[in-house]
Design an enzyme around this catalytic site. Structure first.
Site, PDB file in Angstrom:
ATOM      1  N   GLU A 134       0.830  -1.204   0.000  1.00  0.00           N
ATOM      2  CA  GLU A 134       0.000   0.000   0.000  1.00  0.00           C
ATOM      3  C   GLU A 134       0.862   1.251   0.000  1.00  0.00           C
ATOM      4  O   GLU A 134       1.829   1.352   0.767  1.00  0.00           O
ATOM      5  CB  GLU A 134      -0.896   0.006   1.243  1.00  0.00           C
ATOM      6  CG  GLU A 134      -2.290   0.500   0.991  1.00  0.00           C
ATOM      7  CD  GLU A 134      -3.057  -0.407   0.048  1.00  0.00           C
ATOM      8  OE1 GLU A 134      -3.197  -0.029  -1.135  1.00  0.00           O
ATOM      9  OE2 GLU A 134      -3.512  -1.478   0.477  1.00  0.00           O
ATOM     10  N   GLY A 189     -12.426   2.011  -1.080  1.00  0.00           N
ATOM     11  CA  GLY A 189     -11.039   1.613  -1.285  1.00  0.00           C
ATOM     12  C   GLY A 189     -10.892   0.416  -2.198  1.00  0.00           C
ATOM     13  O   GLY A 189      -9.877  -0.281  -2.139  1.00  0.00           O
ATOM     14  N   ASP A 217      -4.067   0.448  -9.367  1.00  0.00           N
ATOM     15  CA  ASP A 217      -5.487   0.153  -9.491  1.00  0.00           C
ATOM     16  C   ASP A 217      -5.871  -0.133 -10.933  1.00  0.00           C
ATOM     17  O   ASP A 217      -6.606  -1.081 -11.220  1.00  0.00           O
ATOM     18  CB  ASP A 217      -6.307   1.334  -8.964  1.00  0.00           C
ATOM     19  CG  ASP A 217      -6.120   1.556  -7.469  1.00  0.00           C
ATOM     20  OD1 ASP A 217      -5.498   0.700  -6.816  1.00  0.00           O
ATOM     21  OD2 ASP A 217      -6.597   2.592  -6.976  1.00  0.00           O
ATOM     22  N   SER A 220     -11.358   0.597  -5.652  1.00  0.00           N
ATOM     23  CA  SER A 220     -11.027   1.064  -7.006  1.00  0.00           C
ATOM     24  C   SER A 220     -12.215   1.132  -7.941  1.00  0.00           C
ATOM     25  O   SER A 220     -12.140   0.728  -9.104  1.00  0.00           O
ATOM     26  CB  SER A 220      -9.916   0.209  -7.618  1.00  0.00           C
ATOM     27  OG  SER A 220      -8.755   0.310  -6.853  1.00  0.00           O
ATOM     28  N   SER A 221     -13.316   1.680  -7.458  1.00  0.00           N
ATOM     29  CA  SER A 221     -14.466   1.870  -8.335  1.00  0.00           C
ATOM     30  C   SER A 221     -14.140   2.827  -9.472  1.00  0.00           C
ATOM     31  O   SER A 221     -14.613   2.650 -10.606  1.00  0.00           O
ATOM     32  CB  SER A 221     -15.666   2.377  -7.533  1.00  0.00           C
ATOM     33  OG  SER A 221     -15.358   3.603  -6.874  1.00  0.00           O
ATOM     34  N   SER A 222     -13.332   3.849  -9.202  1.00  0.00           N
ATOM     35  CA  SER A 222     -12.980   4.806 -10.257  1.00  0.00           C
ATOM     36  C   SER A 222     -12.095   4.166 -11.313  1.00  0.00           C
ATOM     37  O   SER A 222     -12.278   4.400 -12.519  1.00  0.00           O
ATOM     38  CB  SER A 222     -12.295   6.043  -9.659  1.00  0.00           C
ATOM     39  OG  SER A 222     -11.106   5.689  -8.978  1.00  0.00           O
ATOM     40  N   GLU A 262      -6.699   9.926 -14.601  1.00  0.00           N
ATOM     41  CA  GLU A 262      -6.993  10.235 -13.195  1.00  0.00           C
ATOM     42  C   GLU A 262      -6.019  11.266 -12.635  1.00  0.00           C
ATOM     43  O   GLU A 262      -6.405  12.148 -11.869  1.00  0.00           O
ATOM     44  CB  GLU A 262      -6.987   8.960 -12.354  1.00  0.00           C
ATOM     45  CG  GLU A 262      -7.514   9.175 -10.956  1.00  0.00           C
ATOM     46  CD  GLU A 262      -8.099   7.937 -10.316  1.00  0.00           C
ATOM     47  OE1 GLU A 262      -8.358   7.988  -9.102  1.00  0.00           O
ATOM     48  OE2 GLU A 262      -8.308   6.925 -11.018  1.00  0.00           O
TER      49      GLU A 262
END
Length: 388
Positions: free
Chosen positions: A32, A127, A175, A129-131, A163
């Site tokens: 992370e 958290g 991601d 990673s929908s985007s 992004e």
């Protein structure tokens, strides 16, 4: 991935789409805040996907609609797309697919307009990673609609640029790479510097294990400055040590490196990144020899580092780790950018239900909203799921 029917597209636009593309959310097993430090990560794709139904337009108009957002259809002209320009509500969902179109065009690809309809089962703000799933599904759709034939890793890189430069979130590439490139039954060991990658087998059932995701329901916004502040801190730490990125600080020389950093804010950031890279490599070695259960303590150590050194945890995430450990979980850690979102918990299959109950009970006692607990099944990356 489940093939979409295109019915939502028909309801909005009155015609059938040219196809439906899907891209998954991801959960990061370990690694992370290392991706924007040229480090190592190991995510896996979730069965939850963002589905984009799309039809090509030849008039330069981009129409965007989401089944999950209010406001109807957003209409733009592709020639008018500019980085950090206004796309409806600044920071809203439409900026992500619009940013992908901008990034493709900025890279020299001759793409024009399209009608898009979006449906997603990836929890937002968790958290997971929908985007990135939205970006990658859009990129795959445009690559096919306009015959670009771009490979998955290149599409992931363009999504990251969207992004970073269009939406304004200084994320790394993990991601997007996970959503584009993961394979079922595996975790993706990715070197974020050169994008070399290896699919590491992750068959949890063989060891009688389950990997749970606990969505705390605490929403975070990575564009609010805290994420960018830590990224800038990591860059300052690398500059102070005279290295290209913190990935270049050897784990065996961490103590000496920390002694050279006088800023008390930078020192723990450096320590987290260097030790987290080491934890990724340790987890890979354990998985390679089939010692999956042994990665539990590695996960928990990673959480402690994110909590104490990187300071991106929150009380709800800490409670997940504490309560699951007390109930017999093998290990747990927050996953994603932090400041809310989700945690992963590794448990014996026989104990998974009781671990989930213990977390729910602990949240109730603390007065927190009940979390959502579900199993993480290593799933396939993005692709076209139907032609209509």
């Amino acid at each position: 991935m489940t093939a979409g029917s295109g019915d939502g597209f028909r309801a909005v636009y009155g015609a059938a789409p040219d196809g439906v593309w899907a891209a998954p959310g991801r959960v990061n097993l370990i690694g992370e805040h290392t991706d924007y430090n040229d480090g190592f990560v190991m995510p896996l794709a979730l069965p939850h996907t963002c589905r984009v139904s799309a039809a090509r337009r030849d008039d330069g108009v981009l129409r965007l609609h989401s089944a999950d957002a209010a406001g109807g259809v957003t209409e733009l002209r592709v020639d008018d797309l500019t980085p950090l320009g206004v796309v409806g509500d600044r920071g809203g969902w439409a900026a992500y697919p619009a940013g992908v179109v901008w990034a493709l065009r900025a890279a020299g690809h001759r793409v024009g307009g399209a009608d898009l309809h979006v449906e997603s089962s990836v929890p937002t703000g968790a958290g997971l990673s929908s985007s990135a799933a939205l970006e990658v599904a859009t990129a795959f759709a445009f690559s096919d609609l306009y015959g670009l034939g771009l490979p998955a890793p290149r599409l992931a890189q363009l999504c990251r640029r969207a992004e970073n430069d269009f939406v304004g979130v200084p994320c790394g590439v993990m991601d997007q790479m996970a959503s584009a490139c993961c394979t079922a039954g595996h975790a993706l060991h990715l070197d974020t510097r050169d994008l070399t990658r290896r699919q590491v087998p992750l068959d949890l059932s063989v060891g009688g294990l389950r990997l749970l995701v606990v969505d705390t329901g605490v929403k975070h916004a990575l564009g609010d400055g805290a994420y960018a502040e830590r990224r800038a801190g990591c860059e300052a730490g690398a500059a102070a040590l005279g290295v290209r990125a913190l990935r270049d600080v050897p784990y065996g020389r961490l103590g000496a490196a920390l002694e050279r950093i006088s800023d008390p804010w930078l020192r723990p950031l450096v320590r987290h990144v260097v030790t987290e890279n080491q934890r990724v490599q340790q987890a890979v070695r354990l998985l390679d020899v089939g010692e999956t259960a042994a990665i539990g303590p590695v996960l928990t150590a990673g959480h402690a580092s994110l909590r104490d050194d990187f300071a991106v945890s929150c009380p709800e995430l800490d409670l997940v780790v504490e309560a699951s450990g007390a109930a017999g979980a093998l290990g747990a850690r927050m996953t994603g950018g932090g400041f809310g979102g989700s945690a992963v918990v590794l448990a014996r299959a026989a104990a998974a239900e009781s671990v989930g109950k213990a977390v729910n009970d602990a949240f109730a006692v603390a007065g927190y909203r009940a979390p959502r607990v579900f199993e993480a099944v290593p799933s396939a990356g993005a692709g076209r799921v139907t032609t209509a």
